[in-house]
Design an enzyme around this catalytic site. Structure first.
Site, PDB file in Angstrom:
ATOM      1  N   ASP A 139     -11.719   3.127   3.905  1.00 35.36           N
ATOM      2  CA  ASP A 139     -12.198   1.773   3.621  1.00 35.36           C
ATOM      3  C   ASP A 139     -13.644   1.577   4.062  1.00 35.36           C
ATOM      4  OD1 ASP A 139     -11.915  -0.548   2.283  1.00 35.36           O
ATOM      5  OD2 ASP A 139     -10.673  -1.564   3.753  1.00 35.36           O
ATOM      6  N   LYS A 152       0.835  -1.197   0.000  1.00 39.19           N
ATOM      7  CA  LYS A 152       0.000   0.000   0.000  1.00 39.19           C
ATOM      8  C   LYS A 152       0.869   1.245   0.000  1.00 39.19           C
ATOM      9  CE  LYS A 152      -4.032  -1.773   2.469  1.00 39.19           C
ATOM     10  NZ  LYS A 152      -4.620  -2.029   3.781  1.00 39.19           N
ATOM     11  N   GLN A 199      -5.231  -1.256   9.764  1.00 39.95           N
ATOM     12  CA  GLN A 199      -5.239  -2.622   9.228  1.00 39.95           C
ATOM     13  C   GLN A 199      -5.925  -3.574  10.223  1.00 39.95           C
ATOM     14  OE1 GLN A 199      -3.869  -3.423   6.098  1.00 39.95           O
ATOM     15  NE2 GLN A 199      -4.789  -5.417   6.433  1.00 39.95           N
TER      16      GLN A 199
END
Ligand code: NDP
Length: 300
Positions: free
Chosen positions: A121, A54, A98
């Site tokens: 997200d 990423k 994460q």
């Protein structure tokens, strides 16, 4: 019949090219450099690789990347303090923690602490609500990637029967909402669905997001259907040498490829789209935070 293989890797590369152009425009016209902060707690090797990818791809498209690696023992309060700091920073437009986080940390508390405007997200319930009510906001990366692939293949999805297998907040539910928004007739299947094979056999579009190795069989699939395999499962691959493994999806690819009209492979299908869409979402949030219209080719 042998299905068209949907090349997610190539599509993601093209998408990253478009993102680079939009980032350059934002810098030149508005003096804005989108910034993505990724927070990882603990040292799960798979997550570390993912986070490294990423960061690299974020920089490659010209955005700022901020990486925070916290020990598995970090206190929840410490993680919350970092999120608060990132929430108010002007150079950070996207925050991704994460998942999963270690058990002593309340994941819901963490998700709810992220400023919804920077929630790239779509973990935050406010953004899930926006998606459901048709308002502009960040859309969960994997479903956004799947939708882009489907639109590229079919153009208009109106009237198509779509079956989404899996109802997680991250993949299944937002995927179903996006397909509904694109005028599909959507069925959501899950572990309690009766006669899944029969349900799937009615679908023009099958989205498999289950996490069960090669569960969806070729004879479940309607001839010519489009199959999007989100699953990532690691299985032993003794043919590659002792102790070696390989990745497979939730669909039995070798069977499905003979029946479907188009199918995503694993790896090289949905996976590369997920990170590209994370970058797309960071451009979207950078625009929205600065009261600019996000580029329409990066949003759902
Ligand atoms: P979750 O474990 O959160 O959800 C799995 C879903 O599958 C649940 O809704 C569950 O139903 C359903 N399910 C489980 N067993 C069955 C069954 N036998 N029949 C029908 N449905 C079943 O997983 P995620 O949504 O997070 O991820 C799904 C897969 O996608 C995983 O393999 C994951 O690794 C992968 N993934 C890939 C990404 C990518 O970039 N390609 C990104 C994110 C995920 P119920 O709700 O009833 O328990």
């Amino acid at each position: 019949m042998t299905a068209t293989i949907i090349d997610g890797k190539a599509f993601a590369e093209t998408l990253r090219g478009r993102i680079s152009d939009h980032v350059a425009d934002l810098k030149r016209d508005h003096d804005i450099t989108p910034g993505l902060a990724v927070v990882i707690v603990g040292n799960d090797p798979a997550s570390e690789v993912y986070v490294r990818n990423k960061a690299r791809q974020t920089e490659e498209v010209g955005m700022n990347s901020f990486k925070y690696e916290l020990p598995a023992t970090v206190a929840e309060s410490e993680l919350l303090r970092l999120i608060m700091e990132l929430n108010i920073r002007k150079d950070v437009h996207g925050i991704l923690v994460q998942m999963p986080v270690p058990e002593h940390i309340d994941a819901v508390k963490i998700i709810n602490a992220i400023d919804p405007a920077k929630d790239v997200d779509m973990f935050h319930p406010q953004n899930a609500g926006k998606l459901m009510t048709g308002q502009l906001g960040p859309v969960s990366c994997t479903p956004l990637g799947c939708l882009m692939l489907l639109r590229d293949l079919h153009g208009d999805l109106s009237g198509m029967n779509a079956v989404v297998i899996g109802r997680s907040n991250l993949v299944g539910k937002p995927m179903a909402q996006l397909l509904l928004r694109d005028n599909c007739t959507v069925t959501m299947a899950h572990s309690r669905t009766r006669d899944l094979a029969e349900v799937v056999s009615r679908a023009d579009i099958v989205i498999a997001a289950v996490g069960r190795t090669q569960m969806v069989k070729g004879d479940w699939i309607k001839k010519g259907a489009t199959v999007i395999d989100v699953g990532i499962n690691r299985i032993p691959a003794p043919e590659r040498g002792e102790g070696k493994t390989r990745l497979v999806g939730d669909v039995d690819f070798s069977e499905a490829v003979e029946v479907a009209g188009a199918i995503t492979p694993v790896p090289g299908g949905v996976g590369p789209m997920t990170i590209a869409c994370l970058l797309a979402n960071t451009v979207t949030t950078a625009c929205l935070i600065n009261n600019l219209k996000p580029p329409s080719d990066l949003t759902a």
